[in-house]
Motif scaffolding. Structure first.
Motif, PDB file in Angstrom:
ATOM      1  N   LEU A  38      36.383 -45.790  40.026  1.00  0.00           N
ATOM      2  CA  LEU A  38      36.183 -47.097  40.668  1.00  0.00           C
ATOM      3  C   LEU A  38      37.064 -48.162  40.020  1.00  0.00           C
ATOM      4  O   LEU A  38      37.609 -49.033  40.712  1.00  0.00           O
ATOM      5  N   GLU A  39      37.244 -48.078  38.711  1.00  0.00           N
ATOM      6  CA  GLU A  39      38.125 -49.037  38.015  1.00  0.00           C
ATOM      7  C   GLU A  39      39.577 -48.864  38.459  1.00  0.00           C
ATOM      8  O   GLU A  39      40.297 -49.839  38.659  1.00  0.00           O
ATOM      9  N   ALA A  40      39.998 -47.610  38.606  1.00  0.00           N
ATOM     10  CA  ALA A  40      41.382 -47.344  39.043  1.00  0.00           C
ATOM     11  C   ALA A  40      41.591 -47.806  40.486  1.00  0.00           C
ATOM     12  O   ALA A  40      42.627 -48.380  40.830  1.00  0.00           O
ATOM     13  N   ALA A  41      40.585 -47.563  41.335  1.00  0.00           N
ATOM     14  CA  ALA A  41      40.678 -47.995  42.736  1.00  0.00           C
ATOM     15  C   ALA A  41      40.750 -49.525  42.812  1.00  0.00           C
ATOM     16  O   ALA A  41      41.546 -50.086  43.574  1.00  0.00           O
ATOM     17  N   GLU A  42      39.938 -50.182  41.981  1.00  0.00           N
ATOM     18  CA  GLU A  42      39.940 -51.645  41.945  1.00  0.00           C
ATOM     19  C   GLU A  42      41.303 -52.170  41.489  1.00  0.00           C
ATOM     20  O   GLU A  42      41.843 -53.116  42.054  1.00  0.00           O
ATOM     21  N   PHE A  48      48.013 -54.805  46.938  1.00  0.00           N
ATOM     22  CA  PHE A  48      48.120 -55.534  48.206  1.00  0.00           C
ATOM     23  C   PHE A  48      48.416 -57.021  47.978  1.00  0.00           C
ATOM     24  O   PHE A  48      48.934 -57.698  48.859  1.00  0.00           O
ATOM     25  N   ASP A  49      48.106 -57.529  46.768  1.00  0.00           N
ATOM     26  CA  ASP A  49      48.513 -58.892  46.414  1.00  0.00           C
ATOM     27  C   ASP A  49      50.020 -58.943  46.191  1.00  0.00           C
ATOM     28  O   ASP A  49      50.676 -59.924  46.529  1.00  0.00           O
ATOM     29  N   PRO A  58      42.543 -57.974  54.975  1.00  0.00           N
ATOM     30  CA  PRO A  58      41.514 -57.071  55.518  1.00  0.00           C
ATOM     31  C   PRO A  58      41.587 -55.666  54.910  1.00  0.00           C
ATOM     32  O   PRO A  58      40.552 -55.020  54.720  1.00  0.00           O
ATOM     33  N   VAL A  59      42.794 -55.209  54.610  1.00  0.00           N
ATOM     34  CA  VAL A  59      42.957 -53.882  54.012  1.00  0.00           C
ATOM     35  C   VAL A  59      42.326 -53.883  52.621  1.00  0.00           C
ATOM     36  O   VAL A  59      41.553 -52.992  52.259  1.00  0.00           O
ATOM     37  N   LYS A  60      42.642 -54.935  51.846  1.00  0.00           N
ATOM     38  CA  LYS A  60      42.118 -55.038  50.490  1.00  0.00           C
ATOM     39  C   LYS A  60      40.596 -55.203  50.505  1.00  0.00           C
ATOM     40  O   LYS A  60      39.883 -54.567  49.723  1.00  0.00           O
ATOM     41  N   SER A  61      40.090 -56.054  51.385  1.00  0.00           N
ATOM     42  CA  SER A  61      38.638 -56.303  51.397  1.00  0.00           C
ATOM     43  C   SER A  61      37.870 -55.059  51.847  1.00  0.00           C
ATOM     44  O   SER A  61      36.772 -54.798  51.382  1.00  0.00           O
ATOM     45  N   ASP A  62      38.480 -54.265  52.716  1.00  0.00           N
ATOM     46  CA  ASP A  62      37.872 -53.010  53.151  1.00  0.00           C
ATOM     47  C   ASP A  62      37.689 -52.074  51.940  1.00  0.00           C
ATOM     48  O   ASP A  62      36.610 -51.516  51.726  1.00  0.00           O
ATOM     49  N   LEU A  63      38.746 -51.934  51.147  1.00  0.00           N
ATOM     50  CA  LEU A  63      38.680 -51.094  49.944  1.00  0.00           C
ATOM     51  C   LEU A  63      37.639 -51.655  48.967  1.00  0.00           C
ATOM     52  O   LEU A  63      36.805 -50.923  48.433  1.00  0.00           O
ATOM     53  N   THR A  64      37.687 -52.981  48.736  1.00  0.00           N
ATOM     54  CA  THR A  64      36.789 -53.625  47.772  1.00  0.00           C
ATOM     55  C   THR A  64      35.326 -53.472  48.175  1.00  0.00           C
ATOM     56  O   THR A  64      34.457 -53.199  47.334  1.00  0.00           O
ATOM     57  N   ASN A  65      35.038 -53.623  49.464  1.00  0.00           N
ATOM     58  CA  ASN A  65      33.655 -53.490  49.949  1.00  0.00           C
ATOM     59  C   ASN A  65      33.125 -52.079  49.740  1.00  0.00           C
ATOM     60  O   ASN A  65      31.957 -51.881  49.403  1.00  0.00           O
ATOM     61  N   ASN A  66      33.998 -51.097  49.930  1.00  0.00           N
ATOM     62  CA  ASN A  66      33.566 -49.706  49.756  1.00  0.00           C
ATOM     63  C   ASN A  66      33.412 -49.340  48.281  1.00  0.00           C
ATOM     64  O   ASN A  66      32.517 -48.573  47.921  1.00  0.00           O
TER      65      ASN A  66
END
Length: 204
Positions: A38-42, A48-49, A58-66
């Motif tokens: 989860l740390e690596a995914a974060e 994306f920044d 939206p791509v970043k927030s989708d990943l972050t929400n999951n």
């Protein structure tokens, strides 16, 4: 963004956690450590920044929400969530699948990112081509007609390839080597998780 890069280093040196650092327990069904994953995914979502367009939010927030869904389950039952596989199997025993479904979508998003970067490394095309190609092979089939245009807009808003690589570091060879290592590590972990998720006991 580039100000944080150490002298002679790359953007990858600034990440809190790399996918190379995510343990795989080969003796225990290729268990993937939940916290490190989860740390690596974060850490990777900050890529994306670097791409620098609001269209990617939206791509970043989708990943972050999951990531959040999986982490909430881990915090609720830490003893049953040491690996992602254990987290899924133990959550499904409770007849819930919030984190399990979140992980499915997280893995899809990471596969999309890995395929886009792999295509770019191997083909040397513009980023928009690489991201569009990856989207068509991964997320597109799972998205509704309302979501597709939002993601398609992001694919078209990518910077020029040379500008993107320059943001990752001043030494092009070092950037490409670091990107190759990170993508290869990500691909390996995505493949393990997809294989697990295709199994009957991982479905709800």
């Amino acid at each position: 963004m580039s100000a944080d890069i150490p002298a002679g280093g790359t953007w990858f040196d600034t990440l809190k956690k790399s996918f190379e650092d995510v343990p795989i327990d080969t003796a225990n069904d290729n268990g993937i450590a939940t916290t490190e994953f989860l740390e690596a995914a974060e850490s990777l979502t900050s890529l994306f920044d670097v791409l620098g367009s609001a269209a990617f939010s939206p791509v970043k927030s989708d990943l972050t929400n999951n990531i959040k869904k999986v982490r909430e389950r881990q915090l609720a039952a830490p003893g049953e969530s040491q690996t992602l596989q254990a987290l899924v199997l133990n959550e499904l025993k409770t007849k819930k699948h919030v984190a399990t479904e979140g992980l499915v979508w997280l893995v899809r998003g990471l596969e999309f990112t890995a395929k886009a970067l792999r295509h770019n490394l191997d083909q040397g095309t513009e980023l928009s081509d690489s991201f569009r190609d990856a989207y068509g092979k991964t997320l597109k089939q799972h998205h509704s007609f309302l979501i597709k245009p939002i993601f398609s807009a992001a694919m078209s808003a990518t910077p020029y390839r040379k500008d993107f690589y320059a943001k990752l570091g001043s030494d092009d060879a070092k950037v490409k080597a670091a990107l190759e290592r990170e993508v290869a590590a990500l691909e390996k972990r995505v493949e393990i998780l997809q294989s697990f998720q295709s199994r009957k006991e991982a479905k709800w």
